[in-house]
Design a protein around this motif. Structure first.
Motif, mmCIF file in Angstrom:
data_model
loop_
_atom_site.group_PDB
_atom_site.id
_atom_site.type_symbol
_atom_site.label_atom_id
_atom_site.label_comp_id
_atom_site.label_asym_id
_atom_site.label_seq_id
_atom_site.Cartn_x
_atom_site.Cartn_y
_atom_site.Cartn_z
ATOM 1 N N ASN A 133 0.809 -1.209 0.000
ATOM 2 C CA ASN A 133 0.000 0.000 0.000
ATOM 3 C C ASN A 133 0.852 1.272 0.000
ATOM 4 O OD1 ASN A 133 -2.393 1.536 0.201
ATOM 5 N ND2 ASN A 133 -2.176 1.682 2.412
ATOM 6 N N VAL A 134 0.496 2.216 -0.862
ATOM 7 C CA VAL A 134 1.103 3.541 -0.859
ATOM 8 C C VAL A 134 0.154 4.459 -0.090
ATOM 9 C CG1 VAL A 134 1.767 5.527 -2.270
ATOM 10 C CG2 VAL A 134 2.373 3.209 -2.998
ATOM 11 N N TYR A 135 0.592 4.928 1.076
ATOM 12 C CA TYR A 135 -0.279 5.738 1.930
ATOM 13 C C TYR A 135 -0.571 7.097 1.332
ATOM 14 C CZ TYR A 135 0.631 2.390 5.738
ATOM 15 O OH TYR A 135 0.718 1.262 6.516
ATOM 16 N N THR A 136 0.488 7.804 0.906
ATOM 17 C CA THR A 136 0.310 9.132 0.331
ATOM 18 C C THR A 136 1.192 9.290 -0.900
ATOM 19 O OG1 THR A 136 2.030 10.096 1.753
ATOM 20 C CG2 THR A 136 -0.237 10.206 2.550
ATOM 21 N N VAL A 137 0.766 10.224 -1.770
ATOM 22 C CA VAL A 137 1.488 10.458 -3.017
ATOM 23 C C VAL A 137 1.578 11.964 -3.241
ATOM 24 C CG1 VAL A 137 -0.617 10.314 -4.416
ATOM 25 C CG2 VAL A 137 1.583 9.817 -5.459
ATOM 26 N N ASP A 138 2.669 12.413 -3.868
ATOM 27 C CA ASP A 138 2.820 13.814 -4.254
ATOM 28 C C ASP A 138 3.262 13.852 -5.711
ATOM 29 O OD1 ASP A 138 2.796 16.552 -4.047
ATOM 30 O OD2 ASP A 138 4.650 16.716 -2.895
ATOM 31 N N PHE A 139 2.885 14.924 -6.426
ATOM 32 C CA PHE A 139 3.103 14.997 -7.865
ATOM 33 C C PHE A 139 3.505 16.432 -8.212
ATOM 34 C CE2 PHE A 139 0.739 14.179 -12.200
ATOM 35 C CZ PHE A 139 1.928 14.330 -12.873
ATOM 36 N N LYS A 140 4.766 16.602 -8.595
ATOM 37 C CA LYS A 140 5.243 17.914 -9.017
ATOM 38 C C LYS A 140 6.177 17.747 -10.208
ATOM 39 C CE LYS A 140 4.919 20.477 -4.657
ATOM 40 N NZ LYS A 140 4.482 19.437 -3.717
ATOM 41 N N LYS A 141 6.013 18.640 -11.184
ATOM 42 C CA LYS A 141 6.824 18.626 -12.405
ATOM 43 C C LYS A 141 6.814 17.222 -13.014
ATOM 44 C CE LYS A 141 9.626 22.513 -10.820
ATOM 45 N NZ LYS A 141 8.874 23.526 -11.569
ATOM 46 N N ASP A 142 7.996 16.591 -13.152
ATOM 47 C CA ASP A 142 8.062 15.250 -13.745
ATOM 48 C C ASP A 142 8.326 14.179 -12.697
ATOM 49 O OD1 ASP A 142 10.687 15.892 -13.146
ATOM 50 O OD2 ASP A 142 11.496 14.804 -14.878
ATOM 51 N N LYS A 143 8.019 14.479 -11.434
ATOM 52 C CA LYS A 143 8.280 13.537 -10.343
ATOM 53 C C LYS A 143 6.993 13.155 -9.616
ATOM 54 C CE LYS A 143 12.882 14.073 -10.608
ATOM 55 N NZ LYS A 143 13.797 13.001 -11.076
ATOM 56 N N VAL A 144 6.933 11.889 -9.204
ATOM 57 C CA VAL A 144 5.858 11.404 -8.331
ATOM 58 C C VAL A 144 6.511 10.729 -7.140
ATOM 59 C CG1 VAL A 144 3.947 9.783 -8.076
ATOM 60 C CG2 VAL A 144 4.169 11.120 -10.179
ATOM 61 N N LEU A 145 6.174 11.200 -5.943
ATOM 62 C CA LEU A 145 6.706 10.636 -4.710
ATOM 63 C C LEU A 145 5.660 9.745 -4.055
ATOM 64 C CD1 LEU A 145 8.698 12.347 -1.889
ATOM 65 C CD2 LEU A 145 6.441 11.400 -1.361
#
Length: 315
Positions: free
Chosen positions: A207-219
């Motif tokens: 499971n991925v709890y949280t995700v962030d998305f900026k420019k060409d990156k996804v955390l």
């Protein structure tokens, strides 16, 4: 030469030294979710409140209290506010309803208005403004739909995966979405059409709890104790291993830094993404972290499963 090496070592030690919060906000109840919009912190709590604070000095700007509901035993309790957002002066909230249902509210001039009520029987997990006319809504079943505020109708509905929904993040232009789920895969799709454009996998295996998305990156912050940062251009990723479940993470605006909830002590570790070096450790959050947000390259906001929101400044 020795002096140069000593100065380098000293600089590294100073940069990686533990930091304490610059300011702490105490809310009315356990913080369920926070958002950061145009210098304002929006918080949803277990006390049935949606609270807005000024980031610069932590002053409270407003508070909306939702009506009590009846729990499964028939007792009156405050509803949990699961998800919050803001566009202009309009607030958005996903609020617990009676018998386990959930409702979607707009709040304008302090007055809550139900957009989707409990009779729709939608178990909404998260909602976020796309623009003045549209809201992206995710259900626990991992169905995601675009809601037209004026017509009160769905424009489309997709199910990126059969796995349980975890989180989604819009990019800065709100044109694309990265959606995370229990399987560890990340699905990217176009906001206005719902068309799936890319699937990221291999980084997380749980499971991925949280995700962030900026420019060409996804955390991605994972149950498998992996912090993952994908590069979209080639679907490659960098892996940051934690010593405990990684419940939250965030990318800085320039995507040069990444932050993860990294250990059982609820420390936030900030990494230089190019070198993978730990550059800062933020200490002070006392409970399990649920949200981390970069306000700028030098300022972060975090919340955990208690009443405290912390504002951090890094050198």
């Amino acid at each position: 030469m020795k002096l140069f090496l000593f100065l380098n070592l000293l600089t590294s030690v100073l940069l990686s030294a533990a930091l304490v919060p610059e300011r702490t906000i105490e809310t009315a109840g356990t913080v369920q979710h926070i958002a950061l919009v145009e210098g304002k912190i929006i918080a949803g709590t277990s006390a049935g409140t949606l609270e807005v604070y000024q980031l610069s000095d932590a002053t409270k700007l407003s508070q909306t209290k939702f009506p009590n509901i009846k729990d499964f035993t028939g007792d009156e309790v405050a509803p949990k506010v699961f998800s919050v957002d803001m566009l202009g002066n309009t607030l958005l909230a996903v609020v617990q309803a009676s018998n386990g249902a959930r409702e979607l509210y707009l709040i304008e001039e302090g007055k809550p208005k139900v957009l989707i009520d409990a009779t729709a029987n939608l178990f909404i997990s998260k909602a976020q403004f796309v623009d003045k006319k549209h809201i992206l809504v995710a259900l626990l079943s991992n169905e995601i739909f675009l809601w037209d505020i004026q017509t009160k109708k769905e424009i489309y509905r997709i199910q990126p995966s059969s796995s349980h929904f975890s989180d989604f993040a819009l990019n800065e232009t709100k044109s694309r979405v990265a959606s995370a789920c229990e399987s560890g895969e990340i699905t990217l799709f176009d906001v206005l059409s719902g068309k799936i454009t890319q699937v990221l996998k291999g980084g997380n295996v749980d499971n991925v709890y949280t995700v962030d998305f900026k420019k060409d990156k996804v955390l991605c912050a994972g149950q498998d104790r992996r912090g993952i940062v994908y590069t979209l251009q080639n679907s490659t990723y960098e892996r940051f291993d934690g010593s405990f479940l990684i419940y939250a993470g965030a990318l800085s605006p320039s995507v040069t830094l990444g932050a993860f909830a990294f250990n059982e002590q609820n420390d936030i570790v900030v990494f230089d993404l190019a070198t993978k070096a730990k550059v800062h450790t933020l200490k002070g959050q006392k409970s399990t972290l649920n949200t981390i947000i970069f306000a700028t390259e030098k300022e972060l906001v975090s919340s955990s499963d208690d009443q405290f929101i912390m504002i951090w400044r890094i050198p």
